[in-house]
Design a protein around this motif. Structure first.
Motif, PDB file in Angstrom:
ATOM      1  N   LYS A 333       0.807  -1.221   0.000  1.00 37.86           N
ATOM      2  CA  LYS A 333       0.000   0.000   0.000  1.00 37.86           C
ATOM      3  C   LYS A 333       0.844   1.277   0.000  1.00 37.86           C
ATOM      4  CE  LYS A 333      -0.861   0.301   4.936  1.00 37.86           C
ATOM      5  NZ  LYS A 333      -1.883   0.309   5.965  1.00 37.86           N
ATOM      6  N   LEU A 334       2.145   1.148   0.317  1.00 38.22           N
ATOM      7  CA  LEU A 334       2.986   2.345   0.319  1.00 38.22           C
ATOM      8  C   LEU A 334       3.740   2.525  -0.998  1.00 38.22           C
ATOM      9  CD1 LEU A 334       4.362   2.089   3.963  1.00 38.22           C
ATOM     10  CD2 LEU A 334       2.382   3.346   3.133  1.00 38.22           C
ATOM     11  N   SER A 335       3.470   1.635  -1.952  1.00 44.94           N
ATOM     12  CA  SER A 335       4.189   1.753  -3.238  1.00 44.94           C
ATOM     13  C   SER A 335       3.582   2.864  -4.088  1.00 44.94           C
ATOM     14  CB  SER A 335       4.089   0.452  -4.032  1.00 44.94           C
ATOM     15  OG  SER A 335       4.616  -0.591  -3.277  1.00 44.94           O
ATOM     16  N   GLY A 336       4.415   3.402  -4.965  1.00 44.91           N
ATOM     17  CA  GLY A 336       3.958   4.505  -5.816  1.00 44.91           C
ATOM     18  C   GLY A 336       3.699   4.059  -7.241  1.00 44.91           C
ATOM     19  N   ARG A 337       3.265   5.018  -8.038  1.00 42.72           N
ATOM     20  CA  ARG A 337       2.890   4.773  -9.426  1.00 42.72           C
ATOM     21  C   ARG A 337       4.063   4.227 -10.268  1.00 42.72           C
ATOM     22  NH1 ARG A 337      -1.902   7.632 -10.971  1.00 42.72           N
ATOM     23  NH2 ARG A 337      -1.645   8.562  -8.923  1.00 42.72           N
ATOM     24  N   ASN A 338       5.270   4.747  -9.998  1.00 38.15           N
ATOM     25  CA  ASN A 338       6.400   4.336 -10.833  1.00 38.15           C
ATOM     26  C   ASN A 338       6.749   2.868 -10.641  1.00 38.15           C
ATOM     27  OD1 ASN A 338       6.662   6.719 -12.097  1.00 38.15           O
ATOM     28  ND2 ASN A 338       8.201   7.546 -10.698  1.00 38.15           N
ATOM     29  N   ALA A 339       6.758   2.437  -9.368  1.00 38.88           N
ATOM     30  CA  ALA A 339       7.062   1.025  -9.103  1.00 38.88           C
ATOM     31  C   ALA A 339       5.970   0.157  -9.720  1.00 38.88           C
ATOM     32  CB  ALA A 339       7.133   0.783  -7.606  1.00 38.88           C
ATOM     33  N   PHE A 340       4.726   0.627  -9.632  1.00 42.18           N
ATOM     34  CA  PHE A 340       3.608  -0.127 -10.192  1.00 42.18           C
ATOM     35  C   PHE A 340       3.741  -0.237 -11.715  1.00 42.18           C
ATOM     36  CE2 PHE A 340      -0.828  -0.095 -11.839  1.00 42.18           C
ATOM     37  CZ  PHE A 340      -1.214  -1.337 -11.357  1.00 42.18           C
ATOM     38  N   LYS A 341       4.094   0.885 -12.353  1.00 40.83           N
ATOM     39  CA  LYS A 341       4.236   0.883 -13.820  1.00 40.83           C
ATOM     40  C   LYS A 341       5.387  -0.030 -14.256  1.00 40.83           C
ATOM     41  CE  LYS A 341       3.901   5.088 -15.930  1.00 40.83           C
ATOM     42  NZ  LYS A 341       3.779   6.550 -15.992  1.00 40.83           N
ATOM     43  N   GLN A 342       6.473   0.023 -13.476  1.00 42.40           N
ATOM     44  CA  GLN A 342       7.629  -0.822 -13.787  1.00 42.40           C
ATOM     45  C   GLN A 342       7.230  -2.301 -13.743  1.00 42.40           C
ATOM     46  OE1 GLN A 342      10.502  -0.370 -14.988  1.00 42.40           O
ATOM     47  NE2 GLN A 342      11.372  -2.395 -14.638  1.00 42.40           N
ATOM     48  N   ARG A 343       6.435  -2.651 -12.702  1.00 39.20           N
ATOM     49  CA  ARG A 343       6.027  -4.064 -12.595  1.00 39.20           C
ATOM     50  C   ARG A 343       5.103  -4.451 -13.753  1.00 39.20           C
ATOM     51  NH1 ARG A 343       6.290  -7.282  -8.214  1.00 39.20           N
ATOM     52  NH2 ARG A 343       8.255  -6.193  -7.975  1.00 39.20           N
ATOM     53  N   LEU A 344       4.223  -3.534 -14.164  1.00 36.86           N
ATOM     54  CA  LEU A 344       3.362  -3.818 -15.321  1.00 36.86           C
ATOM     55  C   LEU A 344       4.235  -4.125 -16.533  1.00 36.86           C
ATOM     56  CD1 LEU A 344       0.554  -1.060 -15.251  1.00 36.86           C
ATOM     57  CD2 LEU A 344       0.358  -3.435 -14.550  1.00 36.86           C
ATOM     58  N   HIS A 345       5.270  -3.296 -16.698  1.00 41.34           N
ATOM     59  CA  HIS A 345       6.175  -3.468 -17.838  1.00 41.34           C
ATOM     60  C   HIS A 345       6.844  -4.846 -17.782  1.00 41.34           C
ATOM     61  CE1 HIS A 345       9.040  -2.403 -20.907  1.00 41.34           C
ATOM     62  NE2 HIS A 345      10.013  -2.771 -20.111  1.00 41.34           N
ATOM     63  N   GLU A 346       7.334  -5.213 -16.581  1.00 40.00           N
ATOM     64  CA  GLU A 346       8.016  -6.509 -16.436  1.00 40.00           C
ATOM     65  C   GLU A 346       7.079  -7.677 -16.729  1.00 40.00           C
ATOM     66  OE1 GLU A 346      10.960  -4.902 -12.901  1.00 40.00           O
ATOM     67  OE2 GLU A 346       9.418  -6.371 -12.430  1.00 40.00           O
ATOM     68  N   LEU A 347       5.790  -7.458 -16.443  1.00 34.39           N
ATOM     69  CA  LEU A 347       4.820  -8.536 -16.656  1.00 34.39           C
ATOM     70  C   LEU A 347       4.297  -8.562 -18.088  1.00 34.39           C
ATOM     71  CD1 LEU A 347       2.757  -8.261 -13.354  1.00 34.39           C
ATOM     72  CD2 LEU A 347       4.325 -10.072 -13.994  1.00 34.39           C
ATOM     73  N   GLY A 348       4.815  -7.669 -18.923  1.00 40.46           N
ATOM     74  CA  GLY A 348       4.382  -7.645 -20.329  1.00 40.46           C
ATOM     75  C   GLY A 348       2.982  -7.075 -20.481  1.00 40.46           C
ATOM     76  N   ILE A 349       2.534  -6.292 -19.489  1.00 40.51           N
ATOM     77  CA  ILE A 349       1.190  -5.708 -19.579  1.00 40.51           C
ATOM     78  C   ILE A 349       1.328  -4.296 -20.134  1.00 40.51           C
ATOM     79  CG2 ILE A 349      -0.850  -4.969 -18.281  1.00 40.51           C
ATOM     80  CD1 ILE A 349      -0.063  -7.104 -16.171  1.00 40.51           C
ATOM     81  N   ALA A 350       0.830  -4.110 -21.355  1.00 38.59           N
ATOM     82  CA  ALA A 350       0.937  -2.782 -21.971  1.00 38.59           C
ATOM     83  C   ALA A 350      -0.443  -2.139 -21.932  1.00 38.59           C
ATOM     84  CB  ALA A 350       1.416  -2.919 -23.402  1.00 38.59           C
ATOM     85  N   LEU A 351      -0.648  -1.244 -20.985  1.00 35.05           N
ATOM     86  CA  LEU A 351      -1.932  -0.537 -20.953  1.00 35.05           C
ATOM     87  C   LEU A 351      -1.855   0.609 -21.951  1.00 35.05           C
ATOM     88  CD1 LEU A 351      -2.780  -0.609 -17.146  1.00 35.05           C
ATOM     89  CD2 LEU A 351      -3.550  -2.121 -18.958  1.00 35.05           C
ATOM     90  N   GLU A 352      -2.972   0.819 -22.635  1.00 31.77           N
ATOM     91  CA  GLU A 352      -2.966   1.725 -23.786  1.00 31.77           C
ATOM     92  C   GLU A 352      -2.724   3.180 -23.389  1.00 31.77           C
ATOM     93  OE1 GLU A 352      -4.130   0.791 -27.241  1.00 31.77           O
ATOM     94  OE2 GLU A 352      -3.400  -1.135 -26.488  1.00 31.77           O
ATOM     95  N   SER A 353      -3.374   3.606 -22.302  1.00 30.67           N
ATOM     96  CA  SER A 353      -3.342   5.041 -22.001  1.00 30.67           C
ATOM     97  C   SER A 353      -2.989   5.258 -20.532  1.00 30.67           C
ATOM     98  CB  SER A 353      -4.722   5.639 -22.261  1.00 30.67           C
ATOM     99  OG  SER A 353      -5.638   5.040 -21.373  1.00 30.67           O
ATOM    100  N   GLU A 354      -2.631   6.509 -20.236  1.00 28.60           N
ATOM    101  CA  GLU A 354      -2.331   6.876 -18.859  1.00 28.60           C
ATOM    102  C   GLU A 354      -3.583   6.692 -17.986  1.00 28.60           C
ATOM    103  OE1 GLU A 354       0.666   7.770 -16.277  1.00 28.60           O
ATOM    104  OE2 GLU A 354       0.785   7.243 -18.385  1.00 28.60           O
ATOM    105  N   ALA A 355      -4.768   6.938 -18.586  1.00 29.95           N
ATOM    106  CA  ALA A 355      -6.028   6.778 -17.841  1.00 29.95           C
ATOM    107  C   ALA A 355      -6.195   5.330 -17.398  1.00 29.95           C
ATOM    108  CB  ALA A 355      -7.202   7.201 -18.721  1.00 29.95           C
ATOM    109  N   GLU A 356      -5.824   4.377 -18.266  1.00 25.37           N
ATOM    110  CA  GLU A 356      -5.940   2.963 -17.904  1.00 25.37           C
ATOM    111  C   GLU A 356      -4.962   2.616 -16.787  1.00 25.37           C
ATOM    112  OE1 GLU A 356      -6.494  -0.356 -20.846  1.00 25.37           O
ATOM    113  OE2 GLU A 356      -6.111   1.298 -22.206  1.00 25.37           O
ATOM    114  N   VAL A 357      -3.753   3.179 -16.858  1.00 23.51           N
ATOM    115  CA  VAL A 357      -2.756   2.934 -15.806  1.00 23.51           C
ATOM    116  C   VAL A 357      -3.296   3.479 -14.489  1.00 23.51           C
ATOM    117  CG1 VAL A 357      -0.418   3.463 -14.991  1.00 23.51           C
ATOM    118  CG2 VAL A 357      -0.807   3.009 -17.414  1.00 23.51           C
ATOM    119  N   ASN A 358      -3.870   4.677 -14.539  1.00 22.27           N
ATOM    120  CA  ASN A 358      -4.395   5.294 -13.312  1.00 22.27           C
ATOM    121  C   ASN A 358      -5.525   4.465 -12.713  1.00 22.27           C
ATOM    122  OD1 ASN A 358      -2.598   7.362 -13.409  1.00 22.27           O
ATOM    123  ND2 ASN A 358      -3.961   8.772 -14.496  1.00 22.27           N
TER     124      ASN A 358
END
Ligand code: ACO
Ligand code: KIV
Length: 514
Positions: A333-358
């Motif tokens: 719960k203390l993790s931020g957006r950047n760590a979350f985005k990095q993990r998405l990238h490592e998992l091969g999950i490409a979300l189309e837009s910033e809105a989807e990431v949010n």
């Protein structure tokens, strides 16, 4: 053409994989898998069977428009209508292939097609000639090849190559083959057919005897095939097809023996496996080679001791090479957006837009408030839920209150949105899940039959999220809904509503609201 040591990987998860009863996928789901296959650098993606339905046609067309790095293929029977439909669906593709087939075994010709061998030969020639009008990348398969007469196969295959077939795919349609015989049959066919070197030879094996991977490799090593047809997790008709992850990792791990290269980015394998499993609801068994949860796990002392001293003592592949991530950053719960985005990238999950990431990040935070550590599986589940929600939101879960006391009848109260209107409903049942489904049905009145209910712990420990798959059937249509939550009754409610959304989306496609 088989002198090259580059092997073509042809993935048919979206076509033969979808022929597994219950593995039917929506257009959006197929598109997500196709993009993951492209990330994995699959050479050819068989996206479906365009003439099968309007839905399959649209899926192929969407994939043909969205995927740029892989060749897109559609299957078609050996007739003009199917071929024209395949060509139309493939039109937006940068590189397109039409795959046409007709059965050549005496049993299939006589009992199923009710055609003479001469008629089959002519129909195969006509089909390839017609398909050539649309693309010069034509694959031909003599269905039930491994039970066909070799002399007849020679005549048919020579004729279709002369008409312009560029790939000859030899199928073991019913998984009857054994490696040496299968490999030697392909070898003899290539030797006997005068123009065999004008085509790339391919293998397509089924796993009825558990030999699909072994047969495929024999087709390559003994027979000289240079294309393997396979599916993620070995999904496919009956006992499935050759598993992509197994055949690719066998070639790579034993490279000195096979001396063949593939273009696959193996680090995308686990992400592809999890995506396919999540979308189809077909759980991967823990001891499954390469992608099973235990494939790189060690429980016994002597093995653990060996691994600690040198990993190679008990591991022939590196977990990271197939995409198992060593969690260096623990998400919570203390993790931020950047760590979350990095993990998405490592998992091969490409979300189309910033809105989807949010949106995914918000759900991640909600989950992290209820669960101390977030695992990769949790992230994949919540992204999948988010994407499902965007696909169709006719039904949306709000909350659940549920009571079960030993000896008393379980009771559930569910609040959810139906077309934007809040509904509150109650139900009783044999267990808490039954009570929850009965509560939802009392308001949704879908009339659907629940044909499969499965619960999986998607990470480890009792704080793991439960991932529930509910398969519903109505009027011949079968859909899978998936829901995840640390509370498995809530996960069940979400899975049920997700399946209802898919039925609703199918109804809308047939009878759109004004
Ligand atoms: C080994 C494999 O995996 S092959 C691929 C199997 N996949 C599928 O079948 C999924 C998609 N299939 C479908 O949606 C439907 O079966 C369709 C649209 C293709 C055809 O539907 P229908 O027209 O209703 O025919 P139906 O499925 O009942 O029967 C198949 C017909 O195709 C004929 N047929 C079968 N294979 C071929 C072929 N390769 N080339 C030409 N005709 C063929 C059969 O003889 C039968 O003809 P008939 O109607 O004259 O008896
Ligand atoms: C269409 C062919 C290649 C097929 O799927 C099979 O024979 O199993």
């Amino acid at each position: 053409m088989n002198t090259s040591n580059r092997l073509i990987i042809f993935d048919t998860t979206l076509r033969d994989g979808e022929q597994s009863p219950g593995a039917s996928m929506t257009r959006e789901e197929k598109l997500r898998i196709a993009k993951q296959l492209e990330r994995m650098k699959v050479d050819v993606i068989e996206a479906g069977f365009a003439a099968a339905s309007q839905g399959d046609f649209e899926s192929i067309r969407a994939i043909a428009g969205a995927v740029r790095e892989s060749t897109i293929c559609s299957l078609s029977r050996a007739n003009d209508r199917d071929i024209a439909r395949a060509a139309e669906a493939l039109a937006p593709a940068e590189r397109k292939r039409i795959h046409t087939f007709i059965a050549t075994s005496p049993l299939h010709m006589q009992m199923k097609l009710r055609m003479t061998p001469e008629q089959v030969l002519t129909q195969a020639q006509n089909a390839v000639r017609y398909a050539r009008q649309f693309t010069d990348d034509i694959e031909f398969s003599p269905e039930d090849g491994s039970r066909s007469d070799e002399d007849f196969l020679c005549r048919v295959l020579e004729a279709v190559i002369a008409e312009g077939a560029t790939t000859i795919n030899f199928p073991d349609t019913v998984g009857y083959a054994v490696p040496e015989i299968f490999g030697n049959t392909i070898k003899r066919l290539r030797e006997r057919i005068p123009n065999s070197d004008k085509a790339i030879w391919s293998v397509h094996c089924h796993n009825d005897l558990g030999l699909a991977v072994a047969n495929s490799l024999a087709g390559v090593m003994i027979g000289g095939a240079r294309q393997i047809e396979c599916t993620v997790n070995g999904l496919g008709e009956r006992a499935g097809n050759t598993a992509l992850e197994e055949v690719v990792m066998a070639l790579r791990t034993r490279a000195a023996y096979y001396n063949l290269t593939v273009g696959i980015d193996t680090t995308q394998i686990v992400a592809a496996s999890k995506m396919v499993s999540q979308i189809t609801g077909f759980a991967v068994q823990p001891n499954k080679a390469v992608v099973g949860a235990n494939a790189f796990a060690h429980a016994s002392g002597i093995h653990q001791d060996g691994i600690l001293k040198a990993r190679e003592t008990y591991e022939i592949m590196r977990a990271e090479d197939v995409g198992w991530t060593a969690n260096k950053i623990v998400l919570g719960k203390l993790s931020g957006r950047n760590a979350f985005k990095q993990r998405l990238h490592e998992l091969g999950i490409a979300l189309e837009s910033e809105a989807e990431v949010n949106a995914a990040f918000l759900r991640f935070k909600e989950l992290a408030d209820r669960k101390s550590e977030i695992f990769d599986e949790d992230i994949m589940a919540l992204v999948s839920e988010e994407q499902q929600a965007q696909e169709s939101e006719h039904y949306r879960f709000i909350s659940l209150t549920q009571q079960s006391t030993t000896g008393a009848v379980p009771h559930a109260r569910v609040e959810f949105l139906v077309g934007g209107v809040q509904r509150s409903c109650e139900g009783q049942g044999d267990g808490p899940v039954d009570a929850t489904v009965n509560a939802i049905e009392s308001a949704a009145a879908s009339g659907a039959e629940l044909v499969l209910f499965s619960v999986n712990a998607i990470s480890t420990g009792t704080q793991s999220q439960g991932e529930v798959t509910m398969r519903l059937s109505r009027d011949g249509r079968i859909v899978n809904g998936v829901g995840a939550d640390p509370d498995i009754i809530v996960a069940s409610a979400k899975a049920y509503l997700s399946a209802l959304n898919k039925l609703h989306a199918k109804d809308e496609r047939i009878d759109p609201q004004p």
